[in-house]
Design a protein around this motif. Structure first.
Motif, PDB file in Angstrom:
ATOM      1  N   MET A 272       0.850  -1.181   0.000  1.00  0.00           N
ATOM      2  CA  MET A 272       0.000   0.000   0.000  1.00  0.00           C
ATOM      3  C   MET A 272       0.886   1.232   0.000  1.00  0.00           C
ATOM      4  O   MET A 272       2.030   1.182   0.456  1.00  0.00           O
ATOM      5  N   SER A 273       0.359   2.332  -0.486  1.00  0.00           N
ATOM      6  CA  SER A 273       1.101   3.581  -0.432  1.00  0.00           C
ATOM      7  C   SER A 273       0.194   4.676   0.096  1.00  0.00           C
ATOM      8  O   SER A 273      -1.038   4.524   0.149  1.00  0.00           O
TER       9      SER A 273
ATOM     10  N   VAL B 181      -0.547   7.334  -1.279  1.00  0.00           N
ATOM     11  CA  VAL B 181      -1.278   8.015  -2.348  1.00  0.00           C
ATOM     12  C   VAL B 181      -2.114   7.043  -3.180  1.00  0.00           C
ATOM     13  O   VAL B 181      -2.643   7.417  -4.219  1.00  0.00           O
ATOM     14  N   ARG B 182      -2.235   5.803  -2.707  1.00  0.00           N
ATOM     15  CA  ARG B 182      -3.090   4.851  -3.399  1.00  0.00           C
ATOM     16  C   ARG B 182      -4.038   4.227  -2.393  1.00  0.00           C
ATOM     17  O   ARG B 182      -3.604   3.697  -1.369  1.00  0.00           O
TER      18      ARG B 182
ATOM     19  N   ASN C 247      -6.350   1.388  -1.466  1.00  0.00           N
ATOM     20  CA  ASN C 247      -6.793   0.032  -1.833  1.00  0.00           C
ATOM     21  C   ASN C 247      -7.187  -0.788  -0.618  1.00  0.00           C
ATOM     22  O   ASN C 247      -7.185  -2.014  -0.653  1.00  0.00           O
TER      23      ASN C 247
END
Length: 264
Positions: free
Chosen positions: A189-190, A192-193, A195
């Protein structure tokens, strides 16, 4: 996580700190364990007084207290308005020095959005030092875990009550979610993403949210049982000393207009 990882479990005798902030309370009852160390952060003192809760410490710049502020004493710390640490962080530092590693924080969600964002960052700060913080409000709890796992016991949370996971770190690796409606296996995971939004507990099943490397912010329904917290390693350091001084980062009047460095 890999089977060979040795978990460190938060012991049952870990000291608990309850902090009352100046945000919204949503007419929810604030639970205070009998042995908890209780701190009011500025306007949180109003709520404590209204609820008949005695506090061990009061800290803040006192810009949000509407009732009568207690007389200055050894249990009241006045902070300057132009400071670096928000009132809640100062309260956390006091609790940490008292030995607390579990923090239940009320009045930290809702109201001003900037305060809410700051408070989520602060529970991530706790996680980065091997502690756990729970922000309570509006039927939900927000927490964070670093290099570890949250083990939720069997529960009967109704369908449609969401569990969401976000990466506070730039990158979080080895993210797994088991026993939930949608499962992840060693995902990345980041910050800026998105999910990990809108998952659900499964009635009658235990579940786990874990991260090998990184810090996750996790939200879950307030009626869910609190998780057992585990880590893959020990942590060092602390939250730092209580800062009661005016911020040294402030530019002096005229410095920005003239282009000259501020005199600190």
């Amino acid at each position: 996580m890999d089977a060979h990882v040795h978990y460190l479990r938060m012991t049952m005798n870990s000291n608990t700190c309850v902090i009352f902030g100046a945000g919204d309370y949503y007419d929810e009852i604030s639970a205070v364990p009998s042995e908890a160390f209780v701190i009011a952060a500025d306007g949180g003192y109003d709520h404590a007084q209204t609820s008949g809760i005695d506090v061990d410490f009061l800290v803040g710049d006192f810009d949000s207290i509407t009732g009568t502020r207690p007389t200055n004493d050894d249990h009241t710390i006045a902070l300057p308005t132009e400071k670096d640490d928000p009132d809640l962080l100062s309260a956390m530092k006091i609790g940490w020095r008292h030995g607390a590693r579990t923090f239940h924080i009320y009045g930290a969600l809702g109201g001003r959005i900037d305060h809410t964002i700051a408070n989520i960052q602060l529970v991530a700060l706790l996680a980065a030092h091997g502690a756990i913080g729970y922000l309570h409000g509006d039927g939900a709890i927000v927490t964070a875990v670093c290099d570890g796992a949250l083990d939720f016991p069997t529960n009967d949370v109704a369908p449609g009550r969401m569990v969401s996971v976000f990466s506070h770190s730039d990158i979080s690796t080895g993210v797994s979610e088991t026993g939930l409606k949608y499962e992840l296996d060693h995902a990345s995971m980041s910050s800026v993403r998105v999910n990990g939004l809108s998952n659900e507990f499964l009635k009658g099943k235990p579940s786990r949210i874990e991260v090998e490397h990184g810090t996750l912010v996790v939200t879950f329904p307030i009626e869910a049982p609190l998780p057992r917290v585990l880590w893959s390693h020990g942590f060092t350091g602390d939250l730092g000393a209580l800062d009661t001084s005016v911020s040294s980062a402030l530019a002096q009047p005229g410095d920005r207009r003239s282009g000259t460095p501020a005199k600190m």
